[in-house]
Each structure stands twice: as structure tokens, then as C-alpha cells.
Scaffold this active site. Structure first.
Site, PDB file in Angstrom:
ATOM      1  N   TYR A  27      -2.360  -0.108  10.271  1.00 13.41           N
ATOM      2  CA  TYR A  27      -2.112  -0.388   8.739  1.00 13.41           C
ATOM      3  C   TYR A  27      -0.781  -0.218   8.342  1.00 13.41           C
ATOM      4  O   TYR A  27      -0.298  -0.874   7.704  1.00 13.41           O
ATOM      5  CB  TYR A  27      -3.217   0.185   8.303  1.00 13.41           C
ATOM      6  CG  TYR A  27      -3.389   0.065   6.754  1.00 13.41           C
ATOM      7  CD1 TYR A  27      -4.002  -1.101   6.304  1.00 13.41           C
ATOM      8  CD2 TYR A  27      -3.220   0.777   5.869  1.00 13.41           C
ATOM      9  CE1 TYR A  27      -4.224  -1.733   5.026  1.00 13.41           C
ATOM     10  CE2 TYR A  27      -3.181   0.340   4.516  1.00 13.41           C
ATOM     11  CZ  TYR A  27      -3.759  -0.801   3.904  1.00 13.41           C
ATOM     12  OH  TYR A  27      -3.889  -1.285   2.789  1.00 13.41           O
ATOM     13  N   SER A  43       1.055  -1.255  -0.078  1.00 11.29           N
ATOM     14  CA  SER A  43      -0.022  -0.057   0.103  1.00 11.29           C
ATOM     15  C   SER A  43       0.695   1.163  -0.013  1.00 11.29           C
ATOM     16  O   SER A  43       2.213   1.043   0.506  1.00 11.29           O
ATOM     17  CB  SER A  43      -1.080   0.061   1.129  1.00 11.29           C
ATOM     18  OG  SER A  43      -1.612   1.230   1.525  1.00 11.29           O
TER      19      SER A  43
END
Length: 248
Positions: free
Chosen positions: A160, A147
């Protein structure tokens, strides 16, 4: 093989975690269309079985394996079962991920553990199982979906970003070891920007979808990483919407 020829996926078996919906579904469909047999590893049994049934009806080879990637024992057992069924994993795509978008002061230990275990430890567990088998066979490819949070973070993304940053570091290390251990093994990290998937829209229902990319674009990127001619490998790819605010 010349430098312009690209190997197909016929005869190769791919395992896609979180493969039942969103980006995982798109990757599963693209791999199947390219000729690979696919195992969809997911916790969503109904959704995954419907996808596999649809792919089978279209003439593809697709099966479901219920797997919580946080369970290292279950991951090991899945690989043993696939070996026993003569379906060793040639391509592993670590796609499964979760998130809890909350300020750090409001996060619970359980939430942090769930995100880190799913997004970092889970992929590492599957890499351990697949890499040693690929070494023994002399070939294979591992793709870890990363990501933009693995490169640059933002508020309310603590666990995250920590998980994806850790996975990026692990992917780079695995790439270096594959260079040393076996030239037939590819390792690729794919940094994907915002996509129009349930993973994004369920957390941010008011998101401007015109600024998100289709998961099919990222799935195409996975296929590209797998198609590079023998003698070359793509260690990392970045694919983001043109308006991506978190890159670079």
C-alpha cells in the site's frame, strides 16, 4: 475573473474511480451537488447503479461505467466511449484503491500485484488517457487521492505504501509537466488521513471511529482544489484527523 471569484462545476464532466461507496461516493455526491455531471467508474455494479439512480432522482446527471482500473485497455476504451458520447472528462478523480494488511513475510505475489496494480498502475493508466485529451482541449483537472502512507509508512503496509508513494511521485511529475505544457490544466494530490469508511472499517473493525474523519471532509477538499481561481493551482493538500498518528 478576479482573484476572489471561483469557477463553478456546471457544464463540467467528472469521472470518479471507485466512486460507488465510501470516499468515492462522497466525492461523487459533492461533485454532483456542485453542478458537475458525473460518471461513476467502479467494479461494484449494483452499488454504483443505485447511487446513480438516487442522484438522477435528485435531479443530477450521473451515470455508471464498469471499470477495473488495472485494465489499461478497458480504461482507454472508456475514454473513447465518453468522447464519442460528447462527454469528455474535464475532471478525473483517481480514488479507487485496495489494501492487504499483512506482514511482508506472509504476502503473496498475487496480493502485491493486486495492490500495486490498483493503487499505482490504475491511476497512471487513467492519467495517461485523460492528460493527453486535456492537453488537446487546453483545460482540465486531475485529482489523485493519496494517503499518509505516501509520506510515512507503518508495519503491514508494504504494498500500500509503495503504491501510494509511487502515485505521489507520479502526481508531482505530472504537475510539473502541466506547468510546462498547459496553464489550463490543474493537477492535485490529496493526502487523506484515516476516514470512517468501509475501506478502513472492513480491515480494522475495532478501529476507534472517534479518531477518524468523515469522508465528506476529504470530498470538500477535492472541491476546494477544483475551485481555485484561474492563475493558481493547488499541487497538494493534506487533510487528516487531529489525532492522526501517521502524520507527519
Amino acid at each position: 475573473m478576479s482573484g476572489t471569484e471561483r469557477p463553478g462545476l456546471g457544464g463540467r464532466h467528472a469521472l470518479v474511480t471507485g466512486g460507488a461507496r465510501g470516499l468515492g461516493e462522497s466525492i461523487t455526491r459533492h461533485l454532483a451537488a456542485a453542478g458537475a455531471s458525473v460518471t461513476v467508474a467502479d467494479v461494484r455494479r449494483d452499488t454504483a447503479e443505485k447511487l446513480c439512480a438516487a442522484l438522477t432522482e435528485e435531479g443530477h446527471d450521473a451515470g455508471f461505467a464498469e471499470l477495473d482500473v488495472r485494465d489499461a485497455g478497458a480504461a482507454a476504451e472508456l475514454f473513447r466511449e465518453l468522447d464519442e458520447r460528447a462527454r469528455p472528462v474535464d475532471v478525473l478523480v483517481n480514488n479507487a484503491a485496495v489494501d492487504v494488511s499483512k506482514p511482508i513475510e506472509h504476502l503473496t505475489a498475487e496480493e502485491v500485484t493486486r495492490v500495486i496494480s490498483t493503487n499505482l498502475l490504475g491511476p497512471v493508466y487513467l492519467c495517461l488517457e485523460s492528460y493527453r485529451r486535456m492537453i488537446a482541449r487546453g483545460h482540465g483537472h486531475i485529482v489523485n487521492i493519496l494517503s499518509t502512507a505516501s509520506n510515512r509508512t507503518w508495519t503491514e503496509a508494504g504494498p500500500y505504501a509503495a503504491g501510494k508513494s509511487g502515485l505521489r511521485a507520479f502526481t508531482h511529475t505530472l504537475f510539473k509537466e502541466a506547468q510546462r505544457d498547459c496553464p489550463g490544466i490543474g493537477v492535485t494530490g490529496i493526502i487523506a488521513g484515516g476516514m470512517e469508511t468501509p475501506f478502513v472499517l472492513e480491515r480494522f473493525p475495532d478501529a476507534d471511529t472517534s479518531k477518524l474523519q468523515s469522508p465528506d471532509i476529504v470530498a470538500d477538499t477535492v472541491l476546494y482544489a477544483l475551485s481555485v481561481p484561474v492563475g493558481s493551482v493547488v499541487p497538494e493538500l493534506v487533510v487528516v484527523p487531529r489525532t492522526e498518528p501517521s502524520w507527519p
